[in-house]
Design an enzyme around this catalytic site. Structure first.
Site, mmCIF file in Angstrom:
data_model
loop_
_atom_site.group_PDB
_atom_site.id
_atom_site.type_symbol
_atom_site.label_atom_id
_atom_site.label_comp_id
_atom_site.label_asym_id
_atom_site.label_seq_id
_atom_site.Cartn_x
_atom_site.Cartn_y
_atom_site.Cartn_z
ATOM 1 N N GLU A 103 54.052 89.186 72.422
ATOM 2 C CA GLU A 103 53.273 90.390 72.757
ATOM 3 C C GLU A 103 54.054 91.295 73.722
ATOM 4 O O GLU A 103 54.007 92.516 73.622
ATOM 5 C CB GLU A 103 51.925 89.988 73.359
ATOM 6 C CG GLU A 103 51.009 89.341 72.305
ATOM 7 C CD GLU A 103 49.731 88.797 72.911
ATOM 8 O OE1 GLU A 103 49.836 87.912 73.789
ATOM 9 O OE2 GLU A 103 48.653 89.236 72.517
ATOM 10 N N GLU A 123 48.479 81.179 69.634
ATOM 11 C CA GLU A 123 47.282 81.078 70.488
ATOM 12 C C GLU A 123 46.152 80.294 69.846
ATOM 13 O O GLU A 123 45.440 79.555 70.521
ATOM 14 C CB GLU A 123 46.781 82.472 70.882
ATOM 15 C CG GLU A 123 47.633 83.161 71.938
ATOM 16 C CD GLU A 123 48.812 83.926 71.356
ATOM 17 O OE1 GLU A 123 49.157 83.720 70.167
ATOM 18 O OE2 GLU A 123 49.395 84.745 72.086
HETATM 19 N N1 CAA Z 1 53.227 77.442 79.857
HETATM 20 C C1 CAA Z 1 53.537 76.493 80.774
HETATM 21 N N2 CAA Z 1 54.368 75.466 80.520
HETATM 22 C C2 CAA Z 1 54.907 75.409 79.297
HETATM 23 C C3 CAA Z 1 54.624 76.343 78.293
HETATM 24 C C4 CAA Z 1 53.755 77.414 78.618
HETATM 25 N N3 CAA Z 1 53.451 78.379 77.735
HETATM 26 N N4 CAA Z 1 55.297 76.012 77.183
HETATM 27 C C5 CAA Z 1 55.989 74.906 77.485
HETATM 28 N N5 CAA Z 1 55.753 74.538 78.741
HETATM 29 C C6 CAA Z 1 56.354 73.405 79.450
HETATM 30 C C7 CAA Z 1 55.962 72.090 78.825
HETATM 31 O O1 CAA Z 1 54.744 71.614 79.354
HETATM 32 C C8 CAA Z 1 57.153 71.215 79.194
HETATM 33 O O2 CAA Z 1 56.977 70.803 80.514
HETATM 34 P P1 CAA Z 1 57.463 69.343 80.982
HETATM 35 O O3 CAA Z 1 58.940 69.319 80.717
HETATM 36 O O4 CAA Z 1 57.067 69.311 82.410
HETATM 37 O O5 CAA Z 1 56.701 68.391 80.116
HETATM 38 C C9 CAA Z 1 58.328 72.172 79.167
HETATM 39 O O6 CAA Z 1 57.752 73.483 79.255
HETATM 40 C C10 CAA Z 1 59.160 72.110 77.909
HETATM 41 O O7 CAA Z 1 58.288 72.200 76.787
HETATM 42 P P2 CAA Z 1 58.531 71.308 75.486
HETATM 43 O O8 CAA Z 1 58.745 69.888 75.869
HETATM 44 O O9 CAA Z 1 57.421 71.627 74.546
HETATM 45 O O10 CAA Z 1 59.926 71.906 74.985
HETATM 46 P P3 CAA Z 1 60.420 72.250 73.523
HETATM 47 O O11 CAA Z 1 61.778 72.785 73.661
HETATM 48 O O12 CAA Z 1 60.163 71.108 72.615
HETATM 49 O O13 CAA Z 1 59.471 73.438 72.998
HETATM 50 C C11 CAA Z 1 58.325 75.510 73.088
HETATM 51 C C12 CAA Z 1 59.503 74.674 73.619
HETATM 52 C C13 CAA Z 1 58.510 75.815 71.610
HETATM 53 C C14 CAA Z 1 58.273 76.797 73.858
HETATM 54 C C15 CAA Z 1 57.016 74.708 73.255
HETATM 55 O O14 CAA Z 1 56.922 74.245 74.585
HETATM 56 C C16 CAA Z 1 55.752 75.470 72.975
HETATM 57 O O15 CAA Z 1 55.354 75.598 71.820
HETATM 58 N N6 CAA Z 1 55.086 75.955 74.046
HETATM 59 C C17 CAA Z 1 53.793 76.608 73.921
HETATM 60 C C18 CAA Z 1 53.973 78.009 73.450
HETATM 61 C C19 CAA Z 1 52.650 78.683 73.366
HETATM 62 O O16 CAA Z 1 51.669 78.143 72.870
HETATM 63 N N7 CAA Z 1 52.635 79.925 73.823
HETATM 64 C C20 CAA Z 1 51.455 80.700 73.761
HETATM 65 C C21 CAA Z 1 50.734 80.557 75.029
HETATM 66 S S1 CAA Z 1 49.154 81.310 74.917
HETATM 67 C C22 CAA Z 1 49.421 82.913 75.281
HETATM 68 O O17 CAA Z 1 50.528 83.369 75.405
HETATM 69 C C23 CAA Z 1 48.117 83.649 75.435
HETATM 70 C C24 CAA Z 1 48.248 85.064 75.712
HETATM 71 O O18 CAA Z 1 48.479 85.867 74.845
HETATM 72 C C25 CAA Z 1 47.993 85.609 77.076
#
Ligand code: CAA
Ligand code: NAI
Length: 694
Positions: A103, A123
């Site tokens: 976004e 999301e």
């Molecule tokens: N917020 C906070 N922490 C996050 C995060 C986030 N969005 N995404 C990942 N992390 C943290 C994880 O908890 C993890 O922490 P630890 O090492 O302490 O366990 C660390 O980052 C690494 O994450 P992964 O182990 O998952 O690493 P990866 O390389 O396998 O994957 C990734 C990376 C693809 C970004 C994956 O973490 C992921 O899919 N994250 C979520 C993404 C997501 O859903 N984003 C949308 C959020 S909702 C939003 O954005 C709403 C809005 O419009 C306002």
């Protein structure tokens, strides 16, 4: 400072550096506002680039802030401030641009991505909708239906597709930063192209209704996808600013929903299981060369999973014919990966020639780092195999069993090196299912446990530590709630009603459809194995034995609980008379159950046994149970897992149900002492995820 501003020539450079994934925490949001102001005030800067340090562009909002009081500035305000800047801003994207991260890019005036970048709006998988303009800007940029498909599926797309759709303007052929700076120089002096100013795409009621109907069918019970479609379509009929308000209201409503809390619990629980305190700082052993023993359903799947992850595999079978069959099965599984676009055909050929061998002589395993046994489920055969492994495996090799139920300590005792023995319980189909129970036996060395977790990571699976007991975490809990379900069928419920009630609750499949899929011979063999130790008051599902004796083995014989004419399960009119006969033979007067009673009893049994697994240490924490049930047993993710669900329901209510049911059968319905203690102390299961046990 997670966000900095500096100038490169006539271009302002805004850098976000907030490891691990550059989530838009409050500090990042505030930093972006500051940086945008600095750029606006910098008269020497004619355009700007936003880029991210580290492994990825912004991967979304900071999920750990969800459920807490919101802190200014909000992400929509930050993006609006950037979009409103009078000079062009280029998003230089790499890694993953997800959720609020994408976004943010949509609010910039141009987008360039590094090759390999993945973009998506995940999301809905967190029970939310894109709440920072995604439902309003994305359709303006790429069209209504492509945007709705992207939002409701949470699918990530690569650069080629994103470019075709107009989501990005260019793919960097060389260094991303250089390419983004060049793009900014080209745009300097031009009016910024604001996504919010693009005309809204026209409504398409027919396509939208079809999508909504599809979602209702495929994702029953889930609210976020539908809310996203509604917010997008309602908002797009209004001027942009009002559309944003529609989106915001829908986002806030979802933020307060139990589904959002459940899905975010699932997200963090799946990450928490990887941080096992017992192996903190412990280095795993090497695991490049894998041995697999047994090339049946599981062995072939495990071999394929390892090969797809780039590991070298030697598979042992009993004789040459079985080895050939195993090779053919593995080749077929790899072919499936080619068909699904997960593997290139030449890579498949290279794997089969160079990385995969079958053999009948255990000596072929002498250089294997990690050997996984997947032979028949009897202690006698397991003992023979492990005694043989003890003879041939190199010192330090990890010796793993894929047993579903058997005692891993007893299996380890067949070797002179029990510290090297571990359970690695894969789920079928092993190359698809993400769960791996790592069963730590009494004498398993920490670095062997660490190797189990390292293998899971390599295979992109979720590892959960389990203790030794009959069935570990998942199968033990399953056996218990299956007993509750079977008791209801003995007492009068129809298996079809049970399946309907539990899929209505959200389970991916009903228990009787699952039996048909696994094969009724599996359950029969388990009952045979346990017959000698069965308590006299345990209720036996005699109807399941009858079906087995009639050769009704489920899908594989075309008939089990259901009929499989043409593959699709159909109720069988002969089942009810068979059940009626069994009940009559047992002297049971059948009675009716409501769907709600079926769900209540199943869940009470499930939660009760799950609490026992936590109490005796089989599961480390309640969240470990949740991860197992979500990833191995089709428990609805939007309910967060049985432990999260139990807290949401209220433990006192579940305890009261169990106590009431014990009037009917005080052998089966005995509340777990830990459940009683938690209720007495007014505590929740979630508290055990952090602190010491009561
Ligand atoms: N917020 C906070 N922490 C996050 C995060 C986030 N969005 N995404 C990942 N992390 C943290 C994880 O908890 C993890 O922490 P630890 O090492 O302490 O366990 C660390 O980052 C690494 O994450 P992964 O182990 O998952 O690493 P990866 O390389 O396998 O994957 C990734 C990376 C693809 C970004 C994956 O973490 C992921 O899919 N994250 C979520 C993404 C997501 O859903 N984003 C949308 C959020 S909702 C939003 O954005 C709403 C809005 O419009 C306002
Ligand atoms: P299967 O019957 O499909 O395969 C077993 C294979 O082992 C056969 O191909 C057989 O020829 C081979 N075998 C037997 N003895 C052998 C020996 N001494 N040396 C080499 N090969 C030998 O069984 P399946 O379903 O693959 O199960 C294997 C193990 O995995 C069992 O312990 C089972 O409990 C466990 N498991 C099964 C799951 C399932 O869904 N099928 C799920 C998780 C675990």
């Amino acid at each position: 400072m997670p966000v900095t501003y500096h100038r490169s020539g006539a271009t302002g450079v805004i850098t976000i550096d907030n490891p691990p994934v550059n989530a838009t925490s409050q500090a990042v949001r505030a930093g972006l506002i500051e940086a945008a102001r600095a750029f606006a005030a910098d008269e020497s800067a004619r355009a700007a680039v936003i880029l991210c340090a580290g492994r990825t562009w912004v991967a979304g909002a900071d999920i750990s802030e969800f459920g807490k009081p919101p802190q200014d500035p909000s992400l929509p305000d930050v993006i609006a401030a950037i979009e409103a800047l009078p000079k062009p801003v280029v998003a230089a994207i790499h890694g993953t641009a997800l959720g609020g991260g994408l976004e943010l890019a949509l609010g910039c005036h141009a987008r360039i991505a590094a090759p390999g970048t993945r973009m998506g709006l995940p999301e809905v998988t967190l029970g939310l909708l894109p709440g920072a303009g995604g439902t309003q800007r994305l359709p303006r940029l790429i069209g209504l239906m492509p945007a709705l498909e992207m939002i409701t599926s949470a699918r990530q797309m690569g650069t080629a597709e994103a470019r075709d759709l107009g989501l990005i303007d260019a793919v960097a052929s060389d260094d991303l930063t250089d390419a983004a700076l060049q793009m900014a120089e080209r745009l300097a002096g031009q009016p910024p192209r604001r996504t919010c100013d693009l005309p809204a795409p026209p409504a398409d009621p027919t396509a939208t209704e079809t999508l909504t109907a599809d979602l209702a069918r495929k994702l029953p019970g889930q609210i976020a996808q539908r809310a996203a479609v509604d917010a997008a379509t309602e908002g797009l009929a209004l001027p942009f600013a009002q559309g944003m308000e529609v989106e915001r209201a829908a986002f806030r409503a979802l933020m307060d929903s139990p589904q959002r809390a459940a899905l975010i619990h699932a997200f963090f629980a799946e990450r928490a299981v990887a941080h096992l305190p017992q192996i903190k700082g412990v280095d795993p052993r090497p695991l490049d060369r894998i041995g697999v023993i047994g090339g049946g359903t599981m062995g072939a799947g495990i071999a394929a999973a390892c090969l797809l992850a780039g590991l070298d595999v030697t598979l042992i079978e009993r004789d040459a014919a079985a080895a050939d069959t195993a090779r053919a099965t593995v080749a077929k599984l790899l072919e499936g990966a080619v068909t699904r676009g997960k593997l290139a055909a030449p890579a498949r050929d290279a794997i089969l020639t160079d990385a995969f061998r079958t053999a009948t002589d255990y000596a072929a395993l002498s250089d294997a780092d990690l050997i996984i046994e997947a032979v028949f489920e009897t202690m006698e055969v397991k003992h023979q195999v492990f005694a043989e492994l003890d003879r041939v495996a190199k010192p330090g090799a990890v010796l793993a069993t894929n047993t579903s139920y058997l005692d891993v300590n007893a299996i380890a005792a067949a070797t002179s090196r029990p510290a090297d023995v571990i359970g690695l319980h894969f789920f079928s189909p092993a190359h698809v299912m993400r769960l791996l129970e790592v069963v730590v036996a009494d004498r398993t060395a920490p670095e062997v446990t660490a190797t189990g977790f390292a293998l899971a990571k390599r295979l992109k699976k979720i590892a959960v530590r389990a203790g030794v007991c009959d069935g570990f975490i998942g199968n033990r809990i399953l056996s218990h709630y299956r007993a509750a379900v079977d008791a209801m069928v003995l007492d009068g419920a129809s298996p079809y009603q049970v399946d309907r009630a539990l899929t209505g609750f959200g389970f991916a499949m009903g228990p009787y459809a699952v039996s048909d899929l696994a094969g009724l011979d599996i359950g029969w063999m388990t009952r045979q194995r346990k017959a000698a130790t069965r308590h006299p008051r345990d209720r036996v599902p005699v109807f399941a034995d009858r079906l087995y004796e009639l050769g009704r083995l489920g899908r594989k014989s075309g008939r089990g609980y259901y009929l499989y004419d043409g593959g699709k399960p159909q109720p069988d009119p002969e089942l009810e008379p068979l059940l009626a006969q069994v009940r009559a033979d047992l002297g049971i007067a059948p009675r009716d159950f409501t769907d709600a009673q079926i769900v209540e009893r199943t869940m009470a049994a499930l939660v009760n046994e799950a609490v026992r697994t936590v109490a005796d240490g089989t599961a480390l924490r309640p969240l470990d149970v949740d991860v197992v049930m979500l990833n191995g047993y089709g428990f609805p993710r939007w309910r967060g897992g049985p432990m999260h669900w139990a807290d949401a329901q209220g433990l006192p209510q579940i305890l009261a149900q169990i106590d009431a049911l014990s009037a009917e059968d005080d052998h089966f319905w005995q509340a777990a002492p830990l459940l009683r203690d938690l209720v007495a102390q007014g505590r929740r299961l979630a508290e055990l995820n952090e602190g010491p046990k009561p």
